[in-house]
Design a protein around this motif. Structure first.
Motif, PDB file in Angstrom:
ATOM      1  N   CYS A  32     -13.566   3.241   7.417  1.00  0.00           N
ATOM      2  CA  CYS A  32     -13.276   1.819   7.500  1.00  0.00           C
ATOM      3  C   CYS A  32     -11.826   1.354   8.495  1.00  0.00           C
ATOM      4  N   LEU A  33     -11.125   2.460   8.265  1.00  0.00           N
ATOM      5  CA  LEU A  33      -9.940   2.313   8.996  1.00  0.00           C
ATOM      6  C   LEU A  33      -9.758   2.946  10.397  1.00  0.00           C
ATOM      7  N   ARG A  34     -10.910   3.457  10.899  1.00  0.00           N
ATOM      8  CA  ARG A  34     -10.849   3.959  11.985  1.00  0.00           C
ATOM      9  C   ARG A  34     -10.749   3.315  13.276  1.00  0.00           C
ATOM     10  N   ASP A  35     -10.967   1.704  13.328  1.00  0.00           N
ATOM     11  CA  ASP A  35     -10.609   1.003  14.076  1.00  0.00           C
ATOM     12  C   ASP A  35      -9.462   0.189  14.337  1.00  0.00           C
ATOM     13  N   GLY A  36      -8.716   0.489  13.173  1.00  0.00           N
ATOM     14  CA  GLY A  36      -7.279  -0.271  13.117  1.00  0.00           C
ATOM     15  C   GLY A  36      -6.949  -0.584  11.716  1.00  0.00           C
ATOM     16  N   THR A  37      -5.834  -1.247  11.474  1.00  0.00           N
ATOM     17  CA  THR A  37      -5.444  -1.801  10.219  1.00  0.00           C
ATOM     18  C   THR A  37      -5.935  -2.771   9.435  1.00  0.00           C
ATOM     19  N   LEU A  38      -6.086  -2.652   8.258  1.00  0.00           N
ATOM     20  CA  LEU A  38      -6.586  -3.370   7.536  1.00  0.00           C
ATOM     21  C   LEU A  38      -5.853  -3.652   6.114  1.00  0.00           C
ATOM     22  N   ARG A  39      -5.925  -4.952   5.690  1.00  0.00           N
ATOM     23  CA  ARG A  39      -5.113  -5.366   4.329  1.00  0.00           C
ATOM     24  C   ARG A  39      -6.100  -4.813   3.272  1.00  0.00           C
ATOM     25  N   PHE A  40      -5.608  -4.843   2.083  1.00  0.00           N
ATOM     26  CA  PHE A  40      -6.138  -4.181   0.841  1.00  0.00           C
ATOM     27  C   PHE A  40      -7.344  -5.051   0.609  1.00  0.00           C
ATOM     28  N   GLY A  41      -7.318  -6.132   0.529  1.00  0.00           N
ATOM     29  CA  GLY A  41      -8.614  -6.986   0.409  1.00  0.00           C
ATOM     30  C   GLY A  41      -9.607  -6.866   1.206  1.00  0.00           C
ATOM     31  N   GLU A  42      -9.503  -6.646   2.463  1.00  0.00           N
ATOM     32  CA  GLU A  42     -10.328  -6.509   3.635  1.00  0.00           C
ATOM     33  C   GLU A  42     -11.075  -5.185   3.518  1.00  0.00           C
ATOM     34  N   LEU A  43     -10.288  -4.133   3.096  1.00  0.00           N
ATOM     35  CA  LEU A  43     -10.805  -2.714   2.805  1.00  0.00           C
ATOM     36  C   LEU A  43     -11.684  -2.788   1.524  1.00  0.00           C
ATOM     37  N   ARG A  44     -11.188  -3.581   0.458  1.00  0.00           N
ATOM     38  CA  ARG A  44     -12.086  -3.525  -0.651  1.00  0.00           C
ATOM     39  C   ARG A  44     -13.365  -4.221  -0.269  1.00  0.00           C
ATOM     40  N   ARG A  45     -13.558  -5.540   0.355  1.00  0.00           N
ATOM     41  CA  ARG A  45     -14.615  -6.133   0.941  1.00  0.00           C
ATOM     42  C   ARG A  45     -15.667  -5.260   1.844  1.00  0.00           C
ATOM     43  N   ALA A  46     -14.884  -4.450   2.570  1.00  0.00           N
ATOM     44  CA  ALA A  46     -15.684  -3.349   3.125  1.00  0.00           C
ATOM     45  C   ALA A  46     -16.533  -2.384   2.747  1.00  0.00           C
ATOM     46  N   ILE A  47     -16.070  -2.008   1.461  1.00  0.00           N
ATOM     47  CA  ILE A  47     -16.610  -0.937   0.570  1.00  0.00           C
ATOM     48  C   ILE A  47     -16.999  -1.374  -0.542  1.00  0.00           C
ATOM     49  N   PRO A  48     -18.447  -1.920  -0.856  1.00  0.00           N
ATOM     50  CA  PRO A  48     -19.150  -2.395  -1.824  1.00  0.00           C
ATOM     51  C   PRO A  48     -19.109  -1.236  -2.853  1.00  0.00           C
ATOM     52  N   GLY A  49     -19.002  -1.513  -3.991  1.00  0.00           N
ATOM     53  CA  GLY A  49     -18.997  -0.728  -5.029  1.00  0.00           C
ATOM     54  C   GLY A  49     -17.575  -0.415  -5.520  1.00  0.00           C
ATOM     55  N   ILE A  50     -16.691  -0.301  -4.855  1.00  0.00           N
ATOM     56  CA  ILE A  50     -15.481   0.591  -5.000  1.00  0.00           C
ATOM     57  C   ILE A  50     -14.545  -0.794  -6.038  1.00  0.00           C
ATOM     58  N   THR A  51     -13.887  -0.183  -7.011  1.00  0.00           N
ATOM     59  CA  THR A  51     -13.092  -1.025  -7.839  1.00  0.00           C
ATOM     60  C   THR A  51     -11.769  -1.219  -7.474  1.00  0.00           C
ATOM     61  N   GLN A  52     -10.797  -2.028  -7.710  1.00  0.00           N
ATOM     62  CA  GLN A  52      -9.546  -2.303  -7.278  1.00  0.00           C
ATOM     63  C   GLN A  52      -8.861  -1.132  -7.757  1.00  0.00           C
ATOM     64  N   HIS A  53      -8.862  -0.685  -8.729  1.00  0.00           N
ATOM     65  CA  HIS A  53      -8.329   0.581  -9.331  1.00  0.00           C
ATOM     66  C   HIS A  53      -8.612   1.871  -8.553  1.00  0.00           C
ATOM     67  N   MET A  54      -9.879   2.102  -8.267  1.00  0.00           N
ATOM     68  CA  MET A  54     -10.239   3.110  -7.474  1.00  0.00           C
ATOM     69  C   MET A  54      -9.659   3.030  -6.091  1.00  0.00           C
ATOM     70  N   LEU A  55      -9.736   2.013  -5.369  1.00  0.00           N
ATOM     71  CA  LEU A  55      -9.336   1.891  -4.091  1.00  0.00           C
ATOM     72  C   LEU A  55      -7.682   1.984  -4.026  1.00  0.00           C
ATOM     73  N   THR A  56      -7.046   1.645  -5.329  1.00  0.00           N
ATOM     74  CA  THR A  56      -5.524   1.572  -4.986  1.00  0.00           C
ATOM     75  C   THR A  56      -5.269   3.387  -5.275  1.00  0.00           C
ATOM     76  N   CYS A  57      -5.926   3.902  -6.155  1.00  0.00           N
ATOM     77  CA  CYS A  57      -5.822   5.362  -6.424  1.00  0.00           C
ATOM     78  C   CYS A  57      -6.246   6.041  -5.359  1.00  0.00           C
ATOM     79  N   ARG A  58      -7.101   5.841  -4.487  1.00  0.00           N
ATOM     80  CA  ARG A  58      -7.572   6.852  -3.212  1.00  0.00           C
ATOM     81  C   ARG A  58      -6.508   6.380  -2.185  1.00  0.00           C
ATOM     82  N   LEU A  59      -6.057   5.227  -2.097  1.00  0.00           N
ATOM     83  CA  LEU A  59      -5.093   4.784  -0.821  1.00  0.00           C
ATOM     84  C   LEU A  59      -3.844   5.647  -1.293  1.00  0.00           C
ATOM     85  N   ARG A  60      -3.386   5.620  -2.376  1.00  0.00           N
ATOM     86  CA  ARG A  60      -2.057   6.281  -2.921  1.00  0.00           C
ATOM     87  C   ARG A  60      -2.367   7.758  -2.610  1.00  0.00           C
ATOM     88  N   GLU A  61      -3.324   8.472  -2.941  1.00  0.00           N
ATOM     89  CA  GLU A  61      -3.785   9.791  -2.715  1.00  0.00           C
ATOM     90  C   GLU A  61      -3.616   9.976  -1.009  1.00  0.00           C
TER      91      GLU A  61
END
Length: 131
Positions: A32-61
């Motif tokens: 999802c980030l391959r074409d440029g910068t995204l905000r947290f909410g944009e990433l979350r909407r772009a990946i159906p099924g991911i929770t806020q907690h999981m997205l936060t954890c993965r981004l930190r990793e």
């Protein structure tokens, strides 16, 4: 090029790379980030099924693995943007080839594995038939 099987150092680096990239949702986030910068909410909407907690954890990793940078803006509400690092951008040909490979070998092949983690309301958006 040395053999992966005979060189423990090379095998270790390869194993580390696979470990970093094989985490749940990791590939989707990087893609999802391959074409440029995204905000947290944009990433979350772009990946159906991911929770806020999981997205936060993965981004930190991904940030700890130096594949993603996070920029925080002192605004109200706070704005946080994520961008691929040069190391992650270097993976783009790998992801493009994987996409082509999947399209060629699994075109139209939907089965129950495609629905793992996908909420029923997201199945309609993704044109995945309910099972």
């Amino acid at each position: 090029m040395e053999s992966l099987c005979s060189d423990p150092e090379l095998r270790g680096r390869f194993s580390r790379a696979l470990g970093v990239l094989s985490g749940k949702w990791t590939a989707e986030i990087l893609y999802c980030l391959r074409d440029g910068t995204l905000r947290f909410g944009e990433l979350r909407r772009a990946i159906p099924g991911i929770t806020q907690h999981m997205l936060t954890c993965r981004l930190r990793e991904l940030e700890a693995d130096r594949l993603v940078t996070r920029e925080i803006y002192a605004e109200v509400p706070p704005r946080v943007e994520y961008t691929l690092t040069p190391a992650a951008r270097a993976l783009r040909p790998v992801f493009d080839e994987l996409f082509r490979w999947a399209a060629h070998h699994w075109a139209g092949a939907l089965d129950s594995r495609d629905l793992i983690g996908v909420a029923p309301e997201d199945r309609k958006r993704r044109s995945i038939p309910a099972k």
